[in-house]
Structure formats: C-alpha cells, structure tokens
Design a protein around this motif. Structure first.
Motif, short mmCIF file in Angstrom:
data_model
loop_
_atom_site.label_atom_id
_atom_site.label_comp_id
_atom_site.label_asym_id
_atom_site.label_seq_id
_atom_site.Cartn_x
_atom_site.Cartn_y
_atom_site.Cartn_z
N LEU A 14 -6.32 5.46 0.69
CA LEU A 14 -5.12 5.47 -0.15
C LEU A 14 -4.42 4.12 -0.12
O LEU A 14 -3.95 3.62 -1.15
CB LEU A 14 -4.16 6.57 0.32
N LEU A 15 -4.34 3.51 1.07
CA LEU A 15 -3.74 2.18 1.19
C LEU A 15 -4.56 1.15 0.42
O LEU A 15 -4.01 0.31 -0.30
CB LEU A 15 -3.65 1.78 2.66
N LEU A 16 -5.87 1.23 0.54
CA LEU A 16 -6.74 0.30 -0.17
C LEU A 16 -6.58 0.44 -1.68
O LEU A 16 -6.58 -0.55 -2.41
CB LEU A 16 -8.19 0.56 0.24
N ILE B 226 -11.49 8.77 -1.28
CA ILE B 226 -10.39 9.67 -1.65
C ILE B 226 -10.93 10.98 -2.20
O ILE B 226 -10.51 12.07 -1.81
CB ILE B 226 -9.46 8.99 -2.68
N ARG B 227 -11.88 10.88 -3.11
CA ARG B 227 -12.44 12.09 -3.73
C ARG B 227 -13.29 12.88 -2.73
O ARG B 227 -13.16 14.11 -2.64
CB ARG B 227 -13.27 11.71 -4.95
N VAL C 148 4.89 2.22 -6.12
CA VAL C 148 5.03 3.68 -6.21
C VAL C 148 3.80 4.37 -5.65
O VAL C 148 3.90 5.41 -4.98
CB VAL C 148 5.27 4.10 -7.68
N SER C 149 2.62 3.78 -5.89
CA SER C 149 1.38 4.41 -5.42
C SER C 149 1.30 4.46 -3.89
O SER C 149 0.52 5.25 -3.34
CB SER C 149 0.16 3.67 -5.98
N LEU C 150 2.10 3.64 -3.21
CA LEU C 150 2.14 3.69 -1.74
C LEU C 150 2.64 5.03 -1.22
O LEU C 150 2.39 5.38 -0.07
CB LEU C 150 3.01 2.56 -1.20
#
Length: 386
Positions: A80-82, A113-114, A171-173
C-alpha cells in the motif's frame, strides 16, 4: 461470517484497496485528454496504461512466493505504501521513462495488494458464501475506481495535473492505517488452512481460460473500443450527447454496478453453482455484445453494453471467489491469465478494427469469446471442469 453483510476484514481490506486504486485510475481518465500538454505521444500513453498489466505476468508469481515466506500484514502495508509512492511519481509525467518505471512499480504493488487482499478475506469463508463475499469486496474496492476516474479528473481540471496528483497521492496514504486496522494474520499464508485441501482439482482446470476471457473481453476489447463504437452510432442517431460524455457515463456505470450490485450478483453463484454461473452469464453477456455490434440505435447499444457489464460483475465476483477458495497457487495462475487477457485485449481489438475497417469488430469478437467459453463449459461433465 454472515453472508448478509461483510465482515470487518472485508470492509477494511476493501477500503484500503479502494484508496490504493485512486492514483492508478485517475491516469485512465486524464492521460488520454492531457497527454499532449504533458509532452507525451499516443503510443507512450498506450504503453503507460498497459505496462502495469504486462509486468504482473511476472510479479503475480513473485507475490505468491513471498506471501508464503513473510507476514501478510507487513507485505500488505508495504505494498500500500509503495502504491502511494508511485502515485507521487506521476507528477513527473513529462518524463516518459520515469513514468514508465512508476507504472512498473505499481504493477508490482498491485500484485501484492490483490493477492493478499483477496486470499485473506476469503479465509474460512464457506463455499456457499464465496461469491457474495467477493461481491462485497469488489463493491467496496471499486469505489476507488469511481473516485479516481471522476473525482481525479475533476481535480486535474480545477488545480492542474501536478497539484491534483500530489493531493491524490497524499489521500491514498490513508490506505495504510485502514489496511493495518484490518488486522491481517501475522504469519505467512503457507501455514494456514485452506478449503483447497477439501476439494480435489478438476481433471481439466478451465479457470485460467475463463480468467483470460474475463480480462480480454471486458477491460480489453469492450472498454478499449466502446468510444469508437458510440462515436460511429451517434452519426446514425439523432442525439445531443457527445461520444466522450456518453462513453464516460457508460464506463462509470460499470463501476457503479461493481459497487452497488456486486454482492447480489456474486451471491447468484453461491445459489446456482459456479458452473451454471459461468455458462449462464457468459451466454447472456456474449449475446448482448453480438446484438450490440449489430445494432444501429445508440440507446440499444448502451443498454446492451450495460447488460454485458452486469454479467461481467457477476462473473468477476463468482469466479474469483471460487478460485480464491482453492489456495494461493491456483489463484496466481487465474489472475495472471486475467492480466494477460486485459493486456492483450486492447491491442487485439484495435488491430482487428483496423484490419476489418469496422468499429464493432472488437465487441463482436468479445461476444464470440464469451459464447465459446459458455458452450465449452456446458458441453463438459461437471466432474471434469470447475
């Protein structure tokens, strides 16, 4: 777990996935419009929007190996961070090589992620609830697609590309604390039980074939050529809408279906079985595309296309839910086949449209592919497939 509402794990993993998708999805709505202003060429845009799928043919297998050696929660948070960091790199869109590297890295992040997200939410889910559970997950995560496509484009129009992309990256963070709150197990997947041990492998595994068809037809052939079809049909129908506006609305309808109807549509596979789901929904989707290719009335084309998207939503939830029950090994081949189809679909569709000199060639081919898969599965004994 209740099948009437999603578990906390499904909700938090779905929300984390939604936030992670923001940066990826905004490119699909922005680059085709702003590429000239950013100093990119059309072929560069095509590469940027597809290379993240090509790299996953490799990184899906890498993710499979890693999740069996290291803690799922750490790998998920790291991915998620990447993903957020790659979104921040998009502000250098005028540097094609750097943007291409960012998209490759995003492909790597999305593989984790998936892979982790889907397999973790399906742990201990009853077989007769897999489609509905996957439908809930798809519905929640696809909110990120809707926000990225529509909200991201609006931010770029209002504040400029760089400012909008940086805001989206920040925001994605939020995906990271939400993903941590999902409380994924602090151990590798390898040592956890899976229902795959209770279900023998079919004599002929058609899941990769079905995965390829799902990727090649929906995200590939149909979504890549729909704008050209609608533009052509607008010429034969008295309409005031522009092709771009209408295309955007129809594509948005696909993600609205994913968000609103996926739990119910996915639940149909739990009720009728995965084999019946594949045969029925692929048959209906295939016929819808063939009728759309032969129709001149643009409103008829739109309705049939949305019907096809509804069938795709049901198939994505039902089939993906069923495969995820079979363990990480089978799942990686299925999603890799789907990624391969999604990467090949646009190239094949546009080549066919140019060769045959008709805008409907791609969606007609998509209809044929769906019907062939439906006939193939229907013609085989249930104990040999799926």
């Amino acid at each position: 777990m209740s099948i009437n509402k999603p578990s906390k794990t499904v909700v938090f993993v779905g929300m984390a996935t939604a936030f992670s998708l923001l940066g990826d999805q905004v490119l699909y709505s922005v680059l085709p419009v702003y590429f000239d202003e950013l100093g990119l060429t059309p072929i560069q845009v095509g590469l940027i929007l597809s290379v993240n799928r090509w790299i996953r043919l490799i990184t899906n297998h890498f993710a499979h190996r890693m999740v069996q050696r290291f803690r799922s929660d750490i790998l998920f948070a790291g991915a998620l961070l990447l993903g957020s960091l790659t979104t921040a790199l998009y502000i250098f869109a005028s540097l094609f090589s750097l943007l291409l590297v960012a998209r490759l890295i995003w492909g790597l992040a999305w593989s984790f992620i998936r892979h982790i997200g889907v397999l973790e939410i399906m742990q201990d889910v009853p077989v007769d609830a897999s489609g509905r559970t996957m439908g809930f997950y798809n519905g929640i995560s696809r909110l990120g697609s809707v926000a990225g496509l529509l909200g991201g484009a609006l931010l770029v129009d209002l504040f400029g590309f760089s400012n909008a992309i940086l805001s989206i990256a920040l925001v994605s963070l939020l995906a990271i604390p939400i993903g941590v709150k999902a409380r994924l197990p602090r151990r590798p997947m390898l040592i956890r039980s899976t229902v795959a041990t209770s279900k023998p492998m079919a004599k002929l595994d058609l899941y990769p074939v079905i995965g390829f068809a799902l990727g090649a037809v929906g995200p590939g052939l149909v979504m890549a050529s729909l704008g050209a079809v609608l533009l052509d049909r607008l010429g034969t129908t008295a309409a005031t809408l522009s092709a771009a506006t209408l295309t955007g609305a129809v594509l948005a309808a696909r993600y609205v279906l994913d968000s609103v109807a996926a739990p119910w549509l996915g639940g149909l596979s739990d009720r009728f079985g995965i084999r019946s789901t594949v045969v029925g929904f692929m048959a209906i989707g295939g016929v819808a595309l063939i009728l759309a290719a032969s129709a001149n009335n643009i409103y008829f084309v739109v309705v049939l296309t949305i019907l096809f998207f509804a069938m795709g939503t049901a198939l994505q939830a039902g089939v993906t839910g069923a495969v995820s029950q079979l363990g990480s090994g089978r799942f990686r081949y299925y999603i890799t086949a789907m990624d391969f189809g999604a990467a090949c679909g646009p190239l094949l569709g546009w080549w066919l449209m140019d060769a045959l000199k008709t805008e409907v060639a791609a969606i007609a081919l998509g209809g044929i592919v769906y019907l062939v898969i439906a006939i193939l599965v229907a013609s085989m004994r249930s104990d040999k497939v799926l």
